[in-house]
Motif scaffolding. Structure first.
Motif, mmCIF file in Angstrom:
data_model
loop_
_atom_site.group_PDB
_atom_site.id
_atom_site.type_symbol
_atom_site.label_atom_id
_atom_site.label_comp_id
_atom_site.label_asym_id
_atom_site.label_seq_id
_atom_site.Cartn_x
_atom_site.Cartn_y
_atom_site.Cartn_z
ATOM 1 N N ASN A 21 0.828 -1.211 0.000
ATOM 2 C CA ASN A 21 0.000 0.000 0.000
ATOM 3 C C ASN A 21 0.866 1.266 0.000
ATOM 4 O OD1 ASN A 21 -2.318 -1.554 0.057
ATOM 5 N ND2 ASN A 21 -2.503 -1.492 2.278
ATOM 6 N N ARG A 22 1.961 1.213 0.751
ATOM 7 C CA ARG A 22 2.823 2.397 0.833
ATOM 8 C C ARG A 22 3.522 2.653 -0.488
ATOM 9 N NH1 ARG A 22 2.617 7.094 3.075
ATOM 10 N NH2 ARG A 22 4.673 8.090 3.186
ATOM 11 N N ILE A 23 3.918 1.599 -1.175
ATOM 12 C CA ILE A 23 4.537 1.760 -2.490
ATOM 13 C C ILE A 23 3.534 2.368 -3.463
ATOM 14 C CG2 ILE A 23 5.447 0.504 -4.485
ATOM 15 C CD1 ILE A 23 6.748 -1.447 -2.549
ATOM 16 N N GLY A 24 2.262 1.917 -3.366
ATOM 17 C CA GLY A 24 1.227 2.468 -4.233
ATOM 18 C C GLY A 24 0.966 3.932 -3.962
ATOM 19 N N GLU A 25 1.084 4.336 -2.697
ATOM 20 C CA GLU A 25 0.834 5.726 -2.337
ATOM 21 C C GLU A 25 1.966 6.653 -2.764
ATOM 22 O OE1 GLU A 25 0.285 5.671 1.824
ATOM 23 O OE2 GLU A 25 -1.676 4.671 1.777
ATOM 24 N N THR A 26 3.200 6.180 -2.627
ATOM 25 C CA THR A 26 4.351 7.054 -2.862
ATOM 26 C C THR A 26 5.009 6.836 -4.225
ATOM 27 O OG1 THR A 26 5.891 5.466 -1.852
ATOM 28 C CG2 THR A 26 4.826 7.075 -0.393
ATOM 29 N N GLY A 27 4.828 5.639 -4.793
ATOM 30 C CA GLY A 27 5.507 5.316 -6.044
ATOM 31 C C GLY A 27 6.970 4.979 -5.856
ATOM 32 N N GLU A 177 7.929 -7.291 -6.987
ATOM 33 C CA GLU A 177 7.199 -6.232 -7.675
ATOM 34 C C GLU A 177 5.742 -6.112 -7.216
ATOM 35 O OE1 GLU A 177 7.717 -7.239 -11.776
ATOM 36 O OE2 GLU A 177 9.757 -6.432 -11.862
ATOM 37 N N GLY A 178 5.521 -6.317 -5.933
ATOM 38 C CA GLY A 178 4.200 -6.103 -5.371
ATOM 39 C C GLY A 178 3.174 -7.158 -5.724
ATOM 40 N N ASP A 179 3.594 -8.297 -6.277
ATOM 41 C CA ASP A 179 2.660 -9.378 -6.625
ATOM 42 C C ASP A 179 2.218 -10.073 -5.343
ATOM 43 O OD1 ASP A 179 1.531 -11.932 -7.363
ATOM 44 O OD2 ASP A 179 2.448 -11.688 -9.346
ATOM 45 N N ARG A 180 0.977 -9.806 -4.920
ATOM 46 C CA ARG A 180 0.493 -10.276 -3.622
ATOM 47 C C ARG A 180 0.539 -11.796 -3.485
ATOM 48 N NH1 ARG A 180 -3.226 -7.256 -3.545
ATOM 49 N NH2 ARG A 180 -2.705 -5.742 -1.941
ATOM 50 N N GLN A 181 0.180 -12.513 -4.528
ATOM 51 C CA GLN A 181 0.168 -13.976 -4.455
ATOM 52 C C GLN A 181 1.589 -14.526 -4.298
ATOM 53 O OE1 GLN A 181 -1.869 -15.891 -7.678
ATOM 54 N NE2 GLN A 181 -1.445 -17.970 -6.957
ATOM 55 N N LYS A 182 2.518 -14.005 -5.080
ATOM 56 C CA LYS A 182 3.909 -14.466 -4.983
ATOM 57 C C LYS A 182 4.510 -14.100 -3.623
ATOM 58 C CE LYS A 182 5.022 -14.294 -9.928
ATOM 59 N NZ LYS A 182 5.901 -13.672 -10.962
#
Length: 252
Positions: A21-27, A177-182
């Motif tokens: 979530n933090r990566i999504g917010e800040t890039g 790379e943020g892949d939730r399943q992996k």
């Protein structure tokens, strides 16, 4: 131990969600655990969390150097070079050797040496389990008269400490790379193996000393007992080598 694993794995998964979530917010893909503390808990609570983080790792480092120092002293004595050393000096010798190695060697060379030592850890662990299982009294290990649930509370700090991995979760999130399943698969499968290793280690080590008269004494050390040759010099030597290699690879 299984309950501690379930708790620590669940918290690791929660940190991975927070990191995603933090990566999504800040890039920014390179957010670390301390950044998560600061951005999620606020200034006051993040300071407490950071202090606890540093204290935990400082305590682990102290334990590593204290144990490794004892092995250095034993080596000097067995080599005929003893008589002048103290625990503090042995710890400084170990710290100086490891520190010099990390400072002078190139990262690729350090990685190669560490990979070789990890192979040594795996080989000695398998040998310990294979040899130790032959002399372990598993029947006594599971006997009702040898069960002491009231002592579990005293082991809680160690149970949680040995399963700490949360500081690397943001790195796992970034690498996958943020892949939730992996990420979930990596965290769950990556913690199951250490859990199985701990269970095997405890079963074999305790199973080999379960008949000792002082096993319930507060200062009883099953590792030291095995290293002193109670169950044969081969098993004791393997335990010593495994412990030394595990400390070095943890530091490197």
């Amino acid at each position: 131990l299984c309950l501690a694993w379930a708790y620590m794995t669940a918290t690791g998964l929660l940190i991975s969600e927070l990191s995603i979530n933090r990566i999504g917010e800040t890039g920014r893909p390179g957010i670390g655990i301390l950044d998560l503390y600061k951005n999620s808990l606020g200034k006051g609570y993040s300071a407490i969390a950071m202090a606890a983080f540093f204290f935990l790792h400082y305590s682990v480092m102290v334990a590593y150097f204290a144990k490794a120092g004892s092995y250095v002293c034993s080596f000097l004595t067995s080599a005929g070079l003893g008589g002048w050393e103290t625990p503090a000096i042995c710890q400084l010798l170990f710290a100086g050797t490891i520190g010099s190695f990390l400072y002078l060697m190139k990262p690729k060379e350090v990685e190669k040496v560490n990979n070789f030592l990890v192979l040594g850890v795996a080989a000695t662990f398998v040998s310990i389990i294979s040899i130790g299982a032959q002399t372990a009294d598993f029947g006594a290990l599971v006997a009702l008269e040898n069960q002491h649930p009231e002592e579990v509370v005293n082991a809680f700090p160690i149970l949680f400490l040995v399963l700490v991995f949360h500081n690397v979760v943001p790195t796992v999130v970034r690498q996958l790379e943020g892949d939730r399943q992996k990420i979930t698969t990596a965290i769950v499968s990556g913690t199951v193996l250490p859990l199985l290793m701990f269970l095997s280690w405890n079963a074999v080590i305790i199973g080999n000393v379960i008949g000792s008269p002082d096993i319930m004494a507060t200062d009883f050390d099953p590792i030291a007992l095995i290293e002193n040759g109670q169950n044969g010099d081969v098993l004791g030597g393997l335990v010593s080598i495994f412990t030394e290699l595990a400390i070095v690879t943890s530091l490197v």
